[in-house]
Scaffold this motif. Structure first.
Motif, short mmCIF file in Angstrom:
data_model
loop_
_atom_site.label_atom_id
_atom_site.label_comp_id
_atom_site.label_asym_id
_atom_site.label_seq_id
_atom_site.Cartn_x
_atom_site.Cartn_y
_atom_site.Cartn_z
N GLY A 17 -20.60 -0.19 13.52
CA GLY A 17 -21.43 -1.39 13.49
C GLY A 17 -22.72 -1.18 12.71
N GLY A 18 -23.57 -2.19 12.74
CA GLY A 18 -24.78 -2.17 11.93
C GLY A 18 -25.72 -1.03 12.26
N GLY A 20 -25.18 1.53 14.30
CA GLY A 20 -24.47 2.81 14.34
C GLY A 20 -24.34 3.42 12.95
N ILE A 39 -14.62 1.61 18.65
CA ILE A 39 -13.31 1.02 18.96
C ILE A 39 -12.67 0.46 17.68
N ASP A 60 -12.17 3.83 22.63
CA ASP A 60 -12.82 2.83 23.48
C ASP A 60 -13.69 3.57 24.50
N THR A 62 -15.25 2.65 27.01
CA THR A 62 -15.22 2.19 28.41
C THR A 62 -14.15 2.92 29.22
N ASN A 87 -24.57 3.89 21.74
CA ASN A 87 -25.05 2.70 21.03
C ASN A 87 -24.05 1.54 21.06
N ALA A 88 -22.83 1.79 21.52
CA ALA A 88 -21.82 0.71 21.52
C ALA A 88 -22.26 -0.41 22.45
N PHE A 90 -21.77 -5.08 23.23
CA PHE A 90 -21.59 -6.43 22.71
C PHE A 90 -22.08 -7.44 23.74
N GLY A 138 -30.79 0.09 24.12
CA GLY A 138 -31.07 -1.02 25.02
C GLY A 138 -31.50 -2.22 24.19
N GLY A 183 -35.19 -5.46 19.44
CA GLY A 183 -35.24 -6.90 19.25
C GLY A 183 -34.01 -7.32 18.46
N ILE A 185 -31.45 -7.87 15.60
CA ILE A 185 -31.18 -7.00 14.45
C ILE A 185 -30.16 -7.67 13.55
N LEU A 190 -25.37 -10.03 15.60
CA LEU A 190 -26.25 -11.21 15.52
C LEU A 190 -25.55 -12.35 14.78
N ARG A 192 -22.37 -12.99 14.73
CA ARG A 192 -21.41 -13.61 15.66
C ARG A 192 -22.15 -14.50 16.65
#
Ligand SMILES: NC(=O)c1ccc[n+]([C@@H]2O[C@H](COP(=O)([O-])OP(=O)(O)OC[C@H]3O[C@@H](n4cnc5c(N)ncnc54)[C@H](O)[C@@H]3O)[C@@H](O)[C@H]2O)c1
Length: 251
Positions: A17-18, A20, A39, A60, A62, A87-88, A90, A138, A183, A185, A190, A192
């Protein structure tokens, strides 16, 4: 003290992701070997052409068996893990009364349980070596209530409390644990979120004006905060959330 990661092994989740991707680039530029996990299968792009400095593991976070796969790859191919960047995450943007049980579980699992599982797997070796640094991504949502973010605020709040709890538990054994309070990003996360709004342009304007700096962050600005907390430059910092939020939480 500067932040050199020469010879260090760093595990970064949400690496496709962004934030990461920006974090992977920054650690690699500063000498680290990085196990990049996500994932999304596209995380394997990162390994290509990295001359062995990056190992990519689609997984994954989780699920504890998949977390085991990540750390086994990191330890076997790169060495003992010095830094964990959890950092994962959603968001599902809903108020409590509209949130289904499955939605609640999926947001809690991706943002909070994943942090617990990754830390649980990283800690025994860190405790044995009496050194280690853990940083979790966070959010403003860790510290304030935001509309239509019931599960997300609960999950990011839980993440922050686990940061504080583990910081206290492990400080005397050489391990620091911190969070970045991001904040908004400029990442697919963002995009989505905005696409889900009735009026995305109005949403964008509202988000930007809610941050005193009048804009949202670029991923590198959050990676900078993660990078700082991870290394020796933050050697006396533990149990903290560094608000990289354009002043949002200062009002
Ligand atoms: N973008 C924002 O406005 C914003 C604001 C505050 C905090 N954050 C947090 O920043 C972090 C990074 O997000 P981003 O903005 O780069 O978004 P992003 O969507 O670009 O990246 C998040 C990554 O996490 C991965 N992921 C999600 N669930 C996973 C799972 N179960 N297992 C493995 N990987 C999983 C996704 O595939 C994705 O690549 C997240 O924790 C997010 O909650 C984002």
């Amino acid at each position: 003290m500067g932040n050199s990661f020469e010879g260090k092994t760093v595990v970064i989740s949400g690496a496709a992701g962004g934030v990461g991707r920006a974090a992977v680039a920054q650690f690699v530029e500063n000498g680290a070997r990085v196990c990049a996990t996500d994932i999304a299968a596209s995380v394997t792009d990162l390994e290509r052409g990295s001359s062995g400095q990056i190992v990519a593991v689609p997984a994954d976070v989780t699920k504890s068996m998949e977390v085991e796969k990540i750390f086994a790859a990191a330890e076997q191919r790169l060495g003992p893990v010095d830094v964990l960047v959890s950092n994962a995450g959603f968001i599902i943007s809903k108020s409590a009364h509209d949130t289904t049980e499955d939605e609640w579980d999926s947001v809690m699992n991706a943002n909070a349980k994943s942090f617990f599982l990754m830390s649980k797997r990283a800690l025994p070796a860190m405790l044995q070596r009496r050194t280690g640094s853990i940083v979790a991504t966070g959010s403003i949502s860790s510290v304030v209530g935001l509309p239509e973010q019931a599960a997300y605020c609960a999950a990011k709040g839980a993440l922050l409390q686990l940061v504080r709890q583990m910081a206290v538990d492990y400080a005397s054994r050489g391990i620091r644990v911190n969070a970045v309070g991001a904040g908004s990003i400029n990442t697919p996360f963002l995009t989505r979120y905005l696409e889900g709004l009735e009026d995305p342009a109005a949403g964008e304007a509202a988000i930007k004006s809610a941050h005193p700096l009048g804009r949202w962050a670029e991923p590198k600005e959050i990676a900078d905060a993660i990078f700082y907390l991870s290394g020796p430059a933050a050697s006396f910092v533990t149990g903290q959330i560094l608000m990289a939020d354009g002043g949002y939480s200062a009002r």
